[in-house]
Write an enzyme that holds these catalytic residues in place. Structure first.
Site, PDB file in Angstrom:
ATOM      1  N   LYS A 296       0.810  -1.223   0.000  1.00  0.00           N
ATOM      2  CA  LYS A 296       0.000   0.000   0.000  1.00  0.00           C
ATOM      3  C   LYS A 296       0.848   1.281   0.000  1.00  0.00           C
ATOM      4  O   LYS A 296       0.439   2.287  -0.560  1.00  0.00           O
ATOM      5  CB  LYS A 296      -0.930   0.014   1.227  1.00  0.00           C
ATOM      6  CG  LYS A 296      -2.121  -0.932   1.088  1.00  0.00           C
ATOM      7  CD  LYS A 296      -2.937  -0.969   2.369  1.00  0.00           C
ATOM      8  CE  LYS A 296      -4.268  -0.320   2.166  1.00  0.00           C
ATOM      9  NZ  LYS A 296      -5.242  -0.607   3.233  1.00  0.00           N
TER      10      LYS A 296
ATOM     11  N   ASP B  34     -10.032   4.060   1.975  1.00  0.00           N
ATOM     12  CA  ASP B  34     -10.294   3.429   3.279  1.00  0.00           C
ATOM     13  C   ASP B  34     -11.042   4.382   4.223  1.00  0.00           C
ATOM     14  O   ASP B  34     -11.961   3.968   4.931  1.00  0.00           O
ATOM     15  CB  ASP B  34      -8.981   3.003   3.957  1.00  0.00           C
ATOM     16  CG  ASP B  34      -8.476   1.655   3.457  1.00  0.00           C
ATOM     17  OD1 ASP B  34      -9.292   0.859   2.959  1.00  0.00           O
ATOM     18  OD2 ASP B  34      -7.267   1.400   3.570  1.00  0.00           O
TER      19      ASP B  34
ATOM     20  N   ALA C 170      -3.943   1.661   8.819  1.00  0.00           N
ATOM     21  CA  ALA C 170      -5.389   1.901   8.738  1.00  0.00           C
ATOM     22  C   ALA C 170      -5.788   3.099   9.594  1.00  0.00           C
ATOM     23  O   ALA C 170      -6.697   3.859   9.233  1.00  0.00           O
ATOM     24  CB  ALA C 170      -6.134   0.647   9.182  1.00  0.00           C
TER      25      ALA C 170
END
Ligand code: NAP
Length: 279
Positions: free
Chosen positions: A71, A108, A138
């Site tokens: 990512k 996200d 996250a």
């Protein structure tokens, strides 16, 4: 040269990737909307990532999701990076544009908020501080999104405090850093409580904090979704919180990519949840 239309392909790039629920999710939507397209898991090693990104568009891929461990790396390989992906420092959605450029975005945070709006429609993010546990990848998307929707203060605690302190320099003075061992104190007056740590996942210890300061009606959410109802959510619900599980974040973060690649905004509903849970 052939003028047969190409069947659009997309996939999720990671390593390992066999556990990913994304193929089941996109496969469900492709079937639901009768779209001729395919979405596949792509197990690609770090050393091969750059070459894979060069080759995939030539093979009919119109885009891809990106997961661990790529990512962050994909940001350096993309030609166009959205502001939110740059701020978060990671991308989860790639679009292979017709002009050959790779466009990288991070959905996200938007998925996290859309999940809360869907399952807790009375949630008011501006009503008070948010207590956020964890400062991993996250958490960066969650904190950016909470700031965007007007949360007045983000109280952040992480086992490794220095990681949380980086958030303060990256996201500004709305972020206050708290000690992990006194993290329960962050709940005092909080309107929103979020577990972004990996604790609570099947096979890991539970995420446990004293909930004495949790006011009834506070929104508590966990981005861990295996199990669906984590021990933290069970205890928060018993303490009177409104709880939202993390599966909807996964579903909602996927919708913008699907729309860009396959031309149809997919609906995130109960049937979608069931399809992914049953996979
Ligand atoms: P990550 O970057 O590896 O961060 C892991 C976080 O968990 C860090 O804050 C870490 O603290 C903390 N942690 C791990 N083990 C711990 C322990 N024993 N005690 C205390 N803290 C611990 O991972 P991530 O990408 O942020 O993902 C975190 C979780 O969110 C995973 O379970 C992932 O599956 C889930 N997730 C869900 C969605 C969704 O769509 N619902 C999306 C993304 C991620 P340290 O910094 O101290 O190590």
């Amino acid at each position: 040269m052939t003028d047969h239309p190409r069947i659009p392909l997309a996939g999720v790039i990671g390593s390992p990737i066999a556990h990913s629920r994304s193929p089941a999710l996109h496969g469900f939507w492709l079937k639901r909307y009768g779209i001729k397209g395919h979405y596949v898991p792509l197990d690609i090693a770090q050393a091969d990532l750059a070459e894979a990104l060069r080759m995939l568009p030539k093979m009919g891929f119109v885009g891809a999701n990106v997961t661990i461990p790529h990512k962050e790396t994909v940001l350096r390989l993309a030609d166009v990076v959205t502001d939110r992906a740059a701020l978060i420092g990671a991308a989860n959605t790639l679009i292979f544009r017709k002009d050959g450029k790779i466009h990288a975005d991070n959905t996200d945070g938007a998925g996290f908020i859309a999940n809360l709006r869907q399952h807790a429609p009375n949630w008011n993010p501006q009503a008070g501080p948010a207590a956020v546990f964890g400062a991993g990848g996250a958490a960066r998307a969650v904190v950016a999104a909470l700031i965007e929707v007007g949360v007045p203060e983000i109280r952040l605690a992480n086992r490794t405090r220095t990681r949380a302190e980086v958030f303060r320099s990256d996201f500004g003075a709305k972020v206050t850093v708290h000690d992990w061992i006194h993290a329960g104190d962050m709940l005092e007056g909080a309107a929103t409580v979020v577990n972004t740590t990996a604790l609570g996942m099947t096979g890991k210890p539970d995420f446990r904090i004293p909930l004495d300061a949790l006011a009834p009606g506070t929104l508590a959410t966990d981005i861990v979704y295996t199990p669906l109802k984590t021990q933290f959510l069970i205890e928060a619900e018993e303490a009177g919180a409104t709880v939202v599980d993390g599966l909807g974040m996964l579903l909602h973060q996927a919708a913008p990519g699907f729309e860009r690649w396959f031309g149809q905004r997919p609906e995130v509903d109960e049937a979608t949840r069931k399809a992914v849970l049953g996979a």
